[in-house]
Design a protein around this motif. Structure first.
Motif, short mmCIF file in Angstrom:
data_model
loop_
_atom_site.label_atom_id
_atom_site.label_comp_id
_atom_site.label_asym_id
_atom_site.label_seq_id
_atom_site.Cartn_x
_atom_site.Cartn_y
_atom_site.Cartn_z
N HIS A 105 0.80 -1.21 -0.34
CA HIS A 105 0.03 -0.31 -0.08
C HIS A 105 0.77 1.52 -0.15
O HIS A 105 0.20 1.98 0.34
N VAL A 106 1.86 1.33 -0.98
CA VAL A 106 2.90 2.36 -0.91
C VAL A 106 2.45 3.63 -1.27
O VAL A 106 2.43 5.13 -1.02
N VAL A 107 1.28 3.83 -2.07
CA VAL A 107 0.59 4.75 -3.14
C VAL A 107 -0.40 4.94 -1.88
O VAL A 107 -0.26 6.64 -1.85
N GLU A 108 -0.70 4.15 -1.16
CA GLU A 108 -1.68 5.37 0.13
C GLU A 108 -1.68 5.12 0.70
O GLU A 108 -1.78 6.83 1.69
N ALA A 109 -0.28 4.70 0.98
CA ALA A 109 0.38 5.83 2.22
C ALA A 109 1.75 6.84 2.00
O ALA A 109 1.66 7.93 2.32
N SER A 110 1.35 6.99 0.99
CA SER A 110 2.18 8.32 0.34
C SER A 110 1.10 9.22 -0.50
O SER A 110 1.40 10.62 0.28
N LEU A 111 -0.30 9.29 -0.43
CA LEU A 111 -1.11 9.72 0.07
C LEU A 111 -1.55 10.30 1.71
O LEU A 111 -1.78 11.71 1.36
N GLY A 112 -1.09 9.85 3.08
CA GLY A 112 -1.41 10.07 3.49
C GLY A 112 -0.35 11.52 3.90
O GLY A 112 -0.59 12.11 4.85
N TYR A 113 1.44 11.20 3.33
CA TYR A 113 1.70 12.64 3.36
C TYR A 113 1.44 13.43 2.01
O TYR A 113 1.86 15.08 3.31
N PHE A 114 1.16 13.49 1.88
CA PHE A 114 0.33 14.29 0.61
C PHE A 114 -0.75 15.25 1.87
O PHE A 114 -0.84 16.91 1.27
N ILE A 115 -1.41 14.90 2.50
CA ILE A 115 -2.29 15.37 2.96
C ILE A 115 -1.91 15.96 4.13
O ILE A 115 -3.25 16.13 5.28
N ASN A 116 -1.17 15.70 4.94
CA ASN A 116 -0.73 16.20 6.04
C ASN A 116 -0.12 17.89 6.64
O ASN A 116 -0.51 17.98 6.83
N PRO A 117 0.14 18.52 5.52
CA PRO A 117 0.02 20.07 5.48
C PRO A 117 -1.55 20.36 5.29
O PRO A 117 -1.97 21.23 6.13
N LEU A 118 -1.92 19.35 5.19
CA LEU A 118 -3.66 19.92 5.15
C LEU A 118 -4.68 19.80 6.60
O LEU A 118 -5.29 20.63 6.78
N VAL A 119 -4.35 18.01 6.45
CA VAL A 119 -4.68 17.94 7.74
C VAL A 119 -3.68 18.58 9.16
O VAL A 119 -4.97 19.23 10.58
N THR A 120 -2.81 19.12 9.16
CA THR A 120 -2.63 20.19 9.82
C THR A 120 -2.62 21.74 9.82
O THR A 120 -3.09 21.91 11.11
N ILE A 121 -2.93 21.81 8.72
CA ILE A 121 -3.62 23.38 8.95
C ILE A 121 -5.17 23.55 9.76
O ILE A 121 -5.35 24.26 10.49
N ALA A 122 -6.08 22.13 9.92
CA ALA A 122 -7.30 22.40 9.98
C ALA A 122 -6.89 21.71 11.52
O ALA A 122 -8.24 22.35 12.17
N LEU A 123 -5.92 21.10 12.14
CA LEU A 123 -5.76 20.98 13.47
C LEU A 123 -5.77 22.58 13.85
O LEU A 123 -5.88 22.81 15.64
N GLY A 124 -4.89 23.26 13.30
CA GLY A 124 -4.54 24.73 13.75
C GLY A 124 -5.53 25.54 14.30
O GLY A 124 -6.07 25.90 14.95
N VAL A 125 -6.85 25.02 13.15
CA VAL A 125 -7.95 26.38 13.92
C VAL A 125 -8.34 24.84 14.52
O VAL A 125 -9.21 25.67 15.45
N LEU A 126 -8.58 23.71 14.73
CA LEU A 126 -10.09 23.36 15.81
C LEU A 126 -9.05 23.57 16.41
O LEU A 126 -9.66 23.87 18.23
N VAL A 127 -7.49 23.43 17.16
CA VAL A 127 -6.50 23.48 18.69
C VAL A 127 -6.39 24.09 18.84
O VAL A 127 -6.48 24.52 19.81
N LEU A 128 -5.66 25.25 17.56
CA LEU A 128 -5.06 26.45 18.18
C LEU A 128 -5.97 27.69 18.41
O LEU A 128 -5.34 29.20 17.85
N GLN A 129 -7.28 27.62 17.00
CA GLN A 129 -7.93 28.76 16.92
C GLN A 129 -7.11 29.58 16.27
O GLN A 129 -6.83 30.88 16.17
N GLU A 130 -6.46 28.97 15.12
CA GLU A 130 -5.84 30.17 14.39
C GLU A 130 -6.17 30.42 12.80
O GLU A 130 -7.59 29.74 12.42
#
Length: 343
Positions: free
Chosen positions: A99-124
């Motif tokens: 599942h290498v391709v699906e794993a790579s997708l995880g790290y592609f979308i990681n910046p988007l998830v990081t931004i979402a956490l910034g909004v939800l947790v840090l109120q950015e």
């Protein structure tokens, strides 16, 4: 000339770090027939050995006393170790399970998830382009979920665990090598106990498949530590915006390996989902570069105003801001880079 050489060296270090993280899917299959859990345990044990040796050579032990006096930081380090254990273990399993391709997708979308956490947790606060990128990323996950017949859970767990790990690391705020040493110290005893348990059952792969295989299992520590050292060398030599762009090298290499080397299937719905993710990242990168240019221009303008407006501050030196000093840029937020000890 020295600055130019330092920048060039930093760029090479960064390419080396993310290149190694991107090519690591070639390494995990070499460790078979060891299972993912045993490989993970070896990675924890040998990482502590190699990072400990590096800190011993560098004589960087002052942080241990400070960390020991802070129960809050110790708790955060334990949480970081737990989260990265999930990330490492799932990544190793996904690569060796095809599942290498699906794993790579995880790290592609990681910046988007990081931004979402910034909004939800840090109120950015997000800029419109960031909201658009997050929305497109969410649409990509829906497309992939419909195509798979289920959510791409490997990608989502990798992305969310890595984003949470980055959030915890932000709060701990200690150096890369030091942080990895602390985290693997937390992981060490459970990992060693698991290896001893496998040995007692006669199912331990370590030492049972020749010296070469044994050496490769021990090398999991180097595979973890060397990219981290290169990343640290890059981080002090190149701008964070450059590191932010370089972080996409790793999942790009992983994706190419999955498609071209491991020959994983790429049906139309998977191409559609990945295309949406790449569109979201393109918007995110364009917005980050544009904001970075604006911030640099604002700082330069503030410096110019400071040198020309000092006459107006006479009599109250040290208490009056230079005329024209800009306020914070709304929604600018911190520059984000990938966490340093993933994959």
């Amino acid at each position: 000339m020295k600055t130019e050489n330092e920048g060039r060296a930093g760029l090479l270090y960064g390419i080396g770090a993310y290149g190694m993280w991107g090519l690591v899917p070639l390494f995990w299959p070499l460790l078979k027939p060891a299972g993912a859990m045993e490989i993970l345990a070896h990675r924890m044990v040998w990482s502590l050995v190699f990072v400990g040796l590096a800190l011993l050579v560098l004589r960087r032990w002052g942080w241990v006393r400070e960390l020991a006096r802070s129960p809050r930081k110790l708790g955060l380090i334990t949480l970081a170790a737990t989260v990265i254990t999930v990330n490492w273990g799932l990544y190793i399993w996904s690569v060796n399970a095809g599942h290498v391709v699906e794993a790579s997708l995880g790290y592609f979308i990681n910046p988007l998830v990081t931004i979402a956490l910034g909004v939800l947790v840090l109120q950015e606060r997000l800029r419109p382009a960031q909201w658009a990128a997050v929305g497109i990323g969410f649409a990509a996950v829906l497309v992939l979920a419909i195509g798979y017949g289920q959510p791409p859970w490997i990608s989502l767990v990798l992305a969310f665990s890595f984003a949470l790990y980055g959030l915890v690391k932000k709060k701990v705020n200690i150096g890369g090598l030091e942080s990895l040493a602390a985290e693997t110290a937390v992981q060490f005893l459970p990992a060693l106990a698991y290896l001893v348990w496998l040995g007692s059952r006669g199912t331990l792969a370590f030492g049972a498949h020749g010296a070469g295989h044994t050496a490769l299992l021990a090398a999991t520590g180097l595979v973890t530590a060397i990219p981290l050292v290169c990343f640290g060398a890059a981080a002090i030599r190149v701008p964070l915006s450059t590191l932010g762009l370089l972080q996409y090298l790793a999942p790009t290499f992983q994706f190419l390996l999955g498609v071209l080397y491991f020959h994983e299937a790429m049906p139309p719905e998977r191409w559609a989902g990945f295309s949406l993710v790449w569109l979201a990242l393109t918007i995110l990168t364009w917005d980050a570069l544009r904001t970075n240019r604006r911030n640099r221009a604002a700082i330069a303008a503030a410096g110019t105003a400071g040198t020309t407006g000092t006459a107006g501050a006479t009599g109250t030196a040290g208490t009056t801001e230079p005329a024209g000093t800009p306020g914070p840029v709304e929604g600018a937020g911190p520059v984000r880079t990938a966490p340093t000890t993933g994959r």
